[in-house]
Write a protein that holds these residues in place. Structure first.
Motif, short mmCIF file in Angstrom:
data_model
loop_
_atom_site.label_atom_id
_atom_site.label_comp_id
_atom_site.label_asym_id
_atom_site.label_seq_id
_atom_site.Cartn_x
_atom_site.Cartn_y
_atom_site.Cartn_z
N SER A 18 -1.86 -5.73 15.85
CA SER A 18 -0.89 -4.75 16.35
C SER A 18 -1.34 -3.13 16.60
O SER A 18 -0.45 -2.72 17.63
N LEU A 36 9.22 -9.95 13.15
CA LEU A 36 7.82 -10.31 12.96
C LEU A 36 7.48 -11.85 12.70
O LEU A 36 7.95 -12.29 11.57
N PHE A 92 10.73 -6.49 14.06
CA PHE A 92 9.50 -5.71 14.30
C PHE A 92 9.57 -4.92 16.03
O PHE A 92 8.58 -3.96 15.90
N ALA A 100 7.06 -10.25 18.31
CA ALA A 100 8.31 -10.21 17.72
C ALA A 100 9.00 -11.71 18.38
O ALA A 100 9.02 -11.68 19.42
N LEU A 121 1.08 -4.56 8.71
CA LEU A 121 0.97 -4.97 10.02
C LEU A 121 -0.16 -6.06 10.31
O LEU A 121 -1.13 -5.50 9.88
N PRO A 150 7.77 -5.77 6.53
CA PRO A 150 6.98 -7.07 7.02
C PRO A 150 8.12 -8.38 6.59
O PRO A 150 7.76 -9.43 6.85
N SER A 179 0.75 -9.77 16.90
CA SER A 179 1.66 -8.80 16.66
C SER A 179 2.44 -9.26 17.56
O SER A 179 2.55 -8.57 18.76
N TYR A 195 10.79 -0.28 8.73
CA TYR A 195 9.83 -1.64 9.05
C TYR A 195 9.69 -2.05 7.66
O TYR A 195 9.32 -1.22 6.77
#
Length: 684
Positions: free
Chosen positions: A399, A669, A366, A662, A395, A171, A660, A169
């Motif tokens: 989320s 994200l 994401f 996708a 995040l 961001p 949160s 992951y």
């Protein structure tokens, strides 16, 4: 940790001795002396610097480094002029890596949570505990961020052999760009950009001088592209976006488009350039958009779009997509439109390369993390290991990561210093800094570089390389991964690389790679440009929807100093470094057009409350004419609560205002997705 170092411990830190390729370690028994050596080791001359090559570990760009050491201590880093990415330069984060190496808030050793406190534990007991808990977990996740090629391979081998699953992951991942490359050209890659070969450059929001993909590479390419040549000509740069970033401020022309309309401008330009015969399976799409029928939607005169397209058609040219700040619900479609524009202008294989792409670039969406959060919340996960990532900070609060992570029975962090995710962990196994570690990177096919220790581990901090920990745990779980140490694992992979390169002596190949900082393995592909193919996904190029009923769009953008700030905000160098646009340091701010500020009755320094359907924060206003009146912007990287003495309490976490969610096509994200209500608080 927050009580600081005692004088005795400080002298241990500054008295650390070094080791690197071909250099033997020296004794640290007398490290408390201000003069480290009475009789120095043979390989060290007091007062004379020793240099090592390595690879920067601050981001995925993989810049080559020269590291200067004095008396066995790293004192300065510079770009490796022989490395194809850095070519002698580094960004501010690369230079600030020294402060992470000597960070006084680093963990002094492995720590086990007992009640509400962390207590020391030996490495042997900690590794045995991990092996036992993973054996009984019934499935676990290994959450990771940026890692080199060999460590990534080891993580996959480890998880595959012990019943785990690796989830990466970041961001700032460019998942829409990668998915667009796959849709348009059948290449599931992040392309390589060659800015210096372009004479006309158009960015549809990508901040390539600040935080996008490879700022050092692109900054150098842009300087050459925009410089005056021998004939007195220079390249032309147009920035198409709702906010002028540092990149946009260097443009010759700004087109302040309506938020989310990049695809319409790109397709209209493709129409002018000659999209009919050259657009292949996209000819009907391109034919449907022209400057006249998109002008009213994007907020730019048709003649300006047409003039920009005609200049772009003269070539050589290059178009860049929306970037992270423009990652909205239609980001993949916008990147598809930009790819079509590059194709019809003949740029593929000339200024943009899909056959020799950028490797290891952050491009995982994401969606896998979202699935992991759901599994944790459902109680289906017995353990979670976190390395090189701080998802509790990086995040959106919406989320539910913190709540899901907190419900997992056994949580391990490899953080070298406290962060928001480590603060929730049951066991902390502090990783070594990249200047103390082995590793490697491959920035492009055929191009490899070694990351080597440039000094002995700082003695006050009893750290251990994560690769060594995983190999030890795997052995205790009955798994043979082919090596006892990560150095052996790395050398094994490089022995295979030597064979691929046709080297007769693998040891000589290794030594030469360490000395040069780079190895060419085979040839970098070139000369086979990608061709347009029929799309296999449904595409909609209309402006995306934004949450909320207000009239102000919220743009959350990566900081030019920290990026997302998840792992590097606890550095006074970066905190003190003024933002290149606002010239503000140490805290967050809200960028707002002066006319909008006047309407709201606020001025510079007034604190306003920002509220979306997903969260709220308060920050001071900074008026800026380089932003549309219907857009306000907030940088990422602030708002830490458990990152160390220099980061905690400075600014706000802009991600708390976002959903949160996708993006549908790529799983990335979304960042530019909501409207915001702004209310003056009366405070300053």
């Amino acid at each position: 940790m927050s009580d600081g170092l005692k004088r005795r411990d400080f002298l241990k830190v500054v008295g650390a001795s070094g080791a690197g390729a071909g250099v033997l370690g020296c004794s640290t028994e007398k490290v408390e002396r201000l003069l480290p050596y009475v009789v120095p080791p043979e390989e060290i001359t007091p007062g004379v610097a020793t240099w090592y090559t390595t690879v920067c570990g601050e981001c995925e760009a993989g810049c080559g480094m020269w590291v200067r050491t004095r008396e066995g201590r790293v004192v300065k880093v510079e770009g490796n002029p022989e490395h194809p990415v850095s070519q002698g330069s580094l960004c501010s984060r690369g230079h600030s890596s020294l402060q992470a190496l000597y960070n006084p808030d680093r963990f002094t050793g492995p720590m086990l949570r007992q009640g509400e406190e962390l207590q020391p534990i030996s490495w042997e007991d900690a590794e045995q505990m991990v092996a036992e808990r993973l054996t009984s977990a019934g499935g676990y996740y290994l959450l990771t961020g940026s890692v080199g090629s060999s460590l990534s391979g080891l993580m996959s081998d480890f998880a595959g052999g012990t019943g785990g699953q690796v989830v990466r992951y970041d961001p700032l991942a460019e998942a829409p760009l990668r998915e667009a490359s796959r849709i348009v050209f059948g290449r599931d890659v992040i392309p390589w950009y060659d800015l210096e070969e372009a004479r006309s450059l158009v960015s549809f929001g990508a901040d390539f001088l600040e935080s996008w993909l490879s700022p050092v590479r692109d900054g150098r390419g842009f300087a050459r592209m925009s410089g005056v040549d021998e004939e007195g000509r220079k390249g032309h740069f147009a920035f198409v976006g709702s906010r002028l970033s540092l990149t946009g401020q260097n443009a010759d022309e700004w087109l302040p488009i309506q938020p989310g309309t990049e695809a319409l401008v790109a397709l209209a330009m493709a129409n002018v350039v000659g999209g009919g015969p050259n657009a292949g399976p996209y000819r009907n799409i391109v034919a449907a958009y022209n400057p006249e029928n998109v002008a009213g939607i994007v907020g730019i005169e048709a003649e300006r779009i047409r003039e920009l397209a005609e200049r772009f058609a003269e070539g050589p040219s290059l178009a860049l997509g929306p970037g992270i700040a423009g990652l909205h619900r239609g980001a993949t479609a916008a990147n598809v439109a930009v790819a079509i524009l590059n194709a019809v202008a003949g740029n593929v294989g000339r200024t943009i390369h899909y056959d020799a792409p950028q490797l290891d670039a952050p491009s995982t969406g994401f969606a896998p993390m979202q699935q992991a959060i759901e599994a944790m919340s459902a109680g289906d996960v017995g353990a979670v290991l976190v390395h090189g990532s701080n998802p509790a900070f990086a995040l959106p609060a919406s989320s539910g990561f913190r709540e899901a992570f907190g419900s997992v029975p056994f949580k391990v962090s490899f953080a070298s210093a406290m962060d928001e995710t480590a603060a929730e962990a049951d066991l902390i196994l502090p990783d070594r800094h990249f200047l103390e570690s082995w590793g490697d990177t491959s920035s492009r096919p055929g191009q490899w570089a070694v990351q080597q220790p440039t000094m002995r581990p700082v003695p006050h901090f009893d750290s251990k390389q994560t690769g060594d920990v995983l190999l030890s745990v795997a052995t205790q779980m009955g798994q043979d991964l082919g090596a006892e140490t990560f150095y052996e694992y790395l050398r094994g992979r490089w022995t295979d690389l030597a064979a691929t390169a046709g080297a007769a002596d693998a040891d000589a190949f290794w030594r030469e790679s360490l000395q040069a900082g780079l190895a060419q393995v085979g040839t970098t592909p070139s000369g086979s440009p990608a061709t347009l193919r029929q799309p296999d996904r449904g595409l909609a190029f209309d402006p995306p929807e934004f949450d909320g009923a207000g009239e102000l769009y919220l743009m959350v953008y990566p900081s030019s100093r920290y990026g997302d700030g998840a792992l590097n905000a606890n550095r006074p160098w970066l905190q003190e470094l003024p933002d290149p646009v606002s010239k503000i340091a140490w805290h967050s701010w809200v960028e707002m057009h002066p006319n909008r500020a006047e309407t709201l009755g606020v001025r510079d320094g007034d604190v306003v409350a920002l509220a979306t359907e997903h969260g709220s924060v308060e920050a001071p206003v900074w008026t800026y004419p380089g932003i549309r009146e219907d857009v306000i912007a907030l940088p990422m990287g602030g708002g830490h609560t458990s990152a160390g003495r220099f980061a905690d309490g400075n600014g706000v976490n802009a991600l708390d205002l976002l959903p949160s969610e996708a993006e549908a096509l790529s799983g990335g994200l979304v960042h530019f997705v909501t409207k915001v209500d702004v209310m003056p608080t009366g405070a300053r």
